[in-house]
Write a protein that holds these residues in place. Structure first.
Motif, PDB file in Angstrom:
ATOM      1  N   GLU A   1       0.825  -1.217   0.000  1.00 20.40           N
ATOM      2  CA  GLU A   1       0.000   0.000   0.000  1.00 20.40           C
ATOM      3  C   GLU A   1       0.863   1.273   0.000  1.00 20.40           C
ATOM      4  O   GLU A   1       0.492   2.292  -0.584  1.00 20.40           O
ATOM      5  CB  GLU A   1      -0.978   0.026   1.180  1.00 20.40           C
ATOM      6  N   LYS A   2       2.039   1.203   0.623  1.00 20.68           N
ATOM      7  CA  LYS A   2       2.939   2.366   0.627  1.00 20.68           C
ATOM      8  C   LYS A   2       3.655   2.494  -0.716  1.00 20.68           C
ATOM      9  O   LYS A   2       3.991   3.594  -1.155  1.00 20.68           O
ATOM     10  CB  LYS A   2       3.946   2.266   1.762  1.00 20.68           C
ATOM     11  N   GLN A   3       3.905   1.358  -1.371  1.00 18.05           N
ATOM     12  CA  GLN A   3       4.527   1.397  -2.700  1.00 18.05           C
ATOM     13  C   GLN A   3       3.662   2.189  -3.678  1.00 18.05           C
ATOM     14  O   GLN A   3       4.171   2.988  -4.462  1.00 18.05           O
ATOM     15  CB  GLN A   3       4.740  -0.024  -3.233  1.00 18.05           C
ATOM     16  N   ASP A   4       2.344   1.968  -3.633  1.00 19.82           N
ATOM     17  CA  ASP A   4       1.432   2.672  -4.541  1.00 19.82           C
ATOM     18  C   ASP A   4       1.504   4.182  -4.348  1.00 19.82           C
ATOM     19  O   ASP A   4       1.502   4.942  -5.308  1.00 19.82           O
ATOM     20  CB  ASP A   4      -0.015   2.189  -4.325  1.00 19.82           C
ATOM     21  N   ALA A   5       1.571   4.609  -3.075  1.00 20.52           N
ATOM     22  CA  ALA A   5       1.625   6.049  -2.777  1.00 20.52           C
ATOM     23  C   ALA A   5       2.933   6.667  -3.243  1.00 20.52           C
ATOM     24  O   ALA A   5       2.960   7.793  -3.759  1.00 20.52           O
ATOM     25  CB  ALA A   5       1.429   6.268  -1.278  1.00 20.52           C
ATOM     26  N   VAL A   6       4.035   5.917  -3.102  1.00 19.78           N
ATOM     27  CA  VAL A   6       5.356   6.422  -3.501  1.00 19.78           C
ATOM     28  C   VAL A   6       5.491   6.452  -5.016  1.00 19.78           C
ATOM     29  O   VAL A   6       6.009   7.420  -5.586  1.00 19.78           O
ATOM     30  CB  VAL A   6       6.478   5.557  -2.868  1.00 19.78           C
ATOM     31  N   LEU A   7       5.015   5.394  -5.671  1.00 17.49           N
ATOM     32  CA  LEU A   7       5.221   5.221  -7.115  1.00 17.49           C
ATOM     33  C   LEU A   7       4.666   6.376  -7.934  1.00 17.49           C
ATOM     34  O   LEU A   7       5.322   6.873  -8.853  1.00 17.49           O
ATOM     35  CB  LEU A   7       4.600   3.900  -7.571  1.00 17.49           C
ATOM     36  N   LYS A   8       3.465   6.842  -7.596  1.00 15.54           N
ATOM     37  CA  LYS A   8       2.827   7.886  -8.409  1.00 15.54           C
ATOM     38  C   LYS A   8       3.587   9.213  -8.377  1.00 15.54           C
ATOM     39  O   LYS A   8       3.410  10.051  -9.244  1.00 15.54           O
ATOM     40  CB  LYS A   8       1.373   8.091  -7.984  1.00 15.54           C
ATOM     41  N   ASN A   9       4.443   9.396  -7.374  1.00 13.34           N
ATOM     42  CA  ASN A   9       5.209  10.641  -7.264  1.00 13.34           C
ATOM     43  C   ASN A   9       6.645  10.509  -7.785  1.00 13.34           C
ATOM     44  O   ASN A   9       7.420  11.464  -7.709  1.00 13.34           O
ATOM     45  CB  ASN A   9       5.265  11.103  -5.801  1.00 13.34           C
ATOM     46  N   GLU A  10       6.998   9.326  -8.291  1.00 10.85           N
ATOM     47  CA  GLU A  10       8.366   9.092  -8.757  1.00 10.85           C
ATOM     48  C   GLU A  10       8.437   9.165 -10.279  1.00 10.85           C
ATOM     49  O   GLU A  10       8.036  10.149 -10.850  1.00 10.85           O
ATOM     50  CB  GLU A  10       8.875   7.746  -8.230  1.00 10.85           C
ATOM     51  N   GLY A  11       8.919   8.138 -10.913  1.00 12.10           N
ATOM     52  CA  GLY A  11       9.084   8.125 -12.363  1.00 12.10           C
ATOM     53  C   GLY A  11      10.514   7.765 -12.727  1.00 12.10           C
ATOM     54  O   GLY A  11      11.445   8.038 -11.975  1.00 12.10           O
ATOM     55  N   ILE A  12      10.688   7.129 -13.872  1.00 16.68           N
ATOM     56  CA  ILE A  12      12.015   6.719 -14.330  1.00 16.68           C
ATOM     57  C   ILE A  12      12.712   7.922 -14.971  1.00 16.68           C
ATOM     58  O   ILE A  12      12.153   8.548 -15.880  1.00 16.68           O
ATOM     59  CB  ILE A  12      11.909   5.562 -15.341  1.00 16.68           C
ATOM     60  N   PRO A  13      13.918   8.269 -14.513  1.00 17.43           N
ATOM     61  CA  PRO A  13      14.640   9.411 -15.107  1.00 17.43           C
ATOM     62  C   PRO A  13      14.907   9.189 -16.600  1.00 17.43           C
ATOM     63  O   PRO A  13      15.261   8.095 -17.023  1.00 17.43           O
ATOM     64  CB  PRO A  13      15.954   9.456 -14.323  1.00 17.43           C
ATOM     65  N   CYS A  14      14.685  10.261 -17.381  1.00 18.56           N
ATOM     66  CA  CYS A  14      14.895  10.179 -18.837  1.00 18.56           C
ATOM     67  C   CYS A  14      15.535  11.472 -19.327  1.00 18.56           C
ATOM     68  O   CYS A  14      15.135  12.034 -20.331  1.00 18.56           O
ATOM     69  CB  CYS A  14      13.562   9.923 -19.535  1.00 18.56           C
ATOM     70  N   ASP A  15      16.520  11.955 -18.583  1.00 24.01           N
ATOM     71  CA  ASP A  15      17.176  13.197 -18.996  1.00 24.01           C
ATOM     72  C   ASP A  15      18.572  12.895 -19.545  1.00 24.01           C
ATOM     73  O   ASP A  15      19.048  11.772 -19.472  1.00 24.01           O
ATOM     74  CB  ASP A  15      17.252  14.196 -17.838  1.00 24.01           C
ATOM     75  N   SER A  16      19.197  13.903 -20.067  1.00 17.83           N
ATOM     76  CA  SER A  16      20.506  13.709 -20.709  1.00 17.83           C
ATOM     77  C   SER A  16      21.605  13.344 -19.709  1.00 17.83           C
ATOM     78  O   SER A  16      22.573  12.687 -20.062  1.00 17.83           O
ATOM     79  CB  SER A  16      20.905  14.977 -21.480  1.00 17.83           C
TER      80      SER A  16
END
Length: 201
Positions: A125-140
């Motif tokens: 349940e905590k993973q779901d809350a954390v995941l939506k605010n993260e994201g895989i980095p895709c910068d240079s």
């Protein structure tokens, strides 16, 4: 003159056959249906007239939310396990068997690789809350998105890539994703859209 009494007939209907058919239909739908994957963010896909369906297996789905955060999912547990292990080797991270097991049952992933161990140690349940605010980095500077795609492709060469983005996602974000795929020579991918209705024409 007396009235003739009409003998009442029994109205009993045997429902055994009906219940058998109901159970058979229920079993059929349970065995043939596919479950919708739980996604960390809701996206409204753009409409199009294309009716081409993406394959149901060997899919690497890239999910992009309106804020430009990138998430990914694979449809096979074996691919998830091997891809995570490949990322671990690339970034010098060792995952425990328990962490790998948790990753294999996750439907969608999308945290920076340095945070992955901490993320996998959290309750579901905590993973779901954390995941939506993260994201895989895709910068240079640190394009982990390319690393995930490369490792997934090394594990399964038959993978089909599908991009699912919100209709309000800035074009610059989508272009960054497409440029990263082109850097890996991944020039064939599907864009997931919703079917345009006649009222929208």
């Amino acid at each position: 003159m007396g009235r003739a009494k009409i003998k009442k007939k029994s109205t009993f209907i045997d429902m055994t056959a009906m219940s058998d058919v109901t159970v058979l239909l229920l079993t059929f739908f349970m065995l043939t249906s596919t479950f919708v994957k739980k996604e960390p963010v809701q996206v409204t896909t753009p409409a199009s007239v294309s009716e081409i369906k993406i394959p149901e297996k060997d899919i690497l789905q890239i999910l992009v939310n309106p804020d430009g955060k990138i998430f990914m999912s694979l449809d096979k547990q074996a691919d998830l396990k091997a891809t995570l292990e490949g990322m671990g080797q690339e970034y010098g991270i060792t995952f425990s068997p328990e962490q790998i097991k948790k990753f294999m049952v996750s439907t969608t992933f999308g945290v920076p690789i340095k945070s992955m161990k901490t993320y996998l140690d959290l309750p579901a349940e905590k993973q779901d809350a954390v995941l939506k605010n993260e994201g895989i980095p895709c910068d240079s500077v640190d394009n982990q998105f390319k690393s995930w795609v490369r490792n997934a492709r090394l594990v399964n060469s038959e993978l089909r890539i599908a991009i699912k983005a919100d209709e309000s996602t800035p074009y610059s974000v989508i272009k960054k994703v497409m440029n990263s795929l082109q850097d890996l020579r991944e020039n064939r991918y599907n864009l997931i859209t919703s079917l345009k209705t006649t009222s929208e024409n």
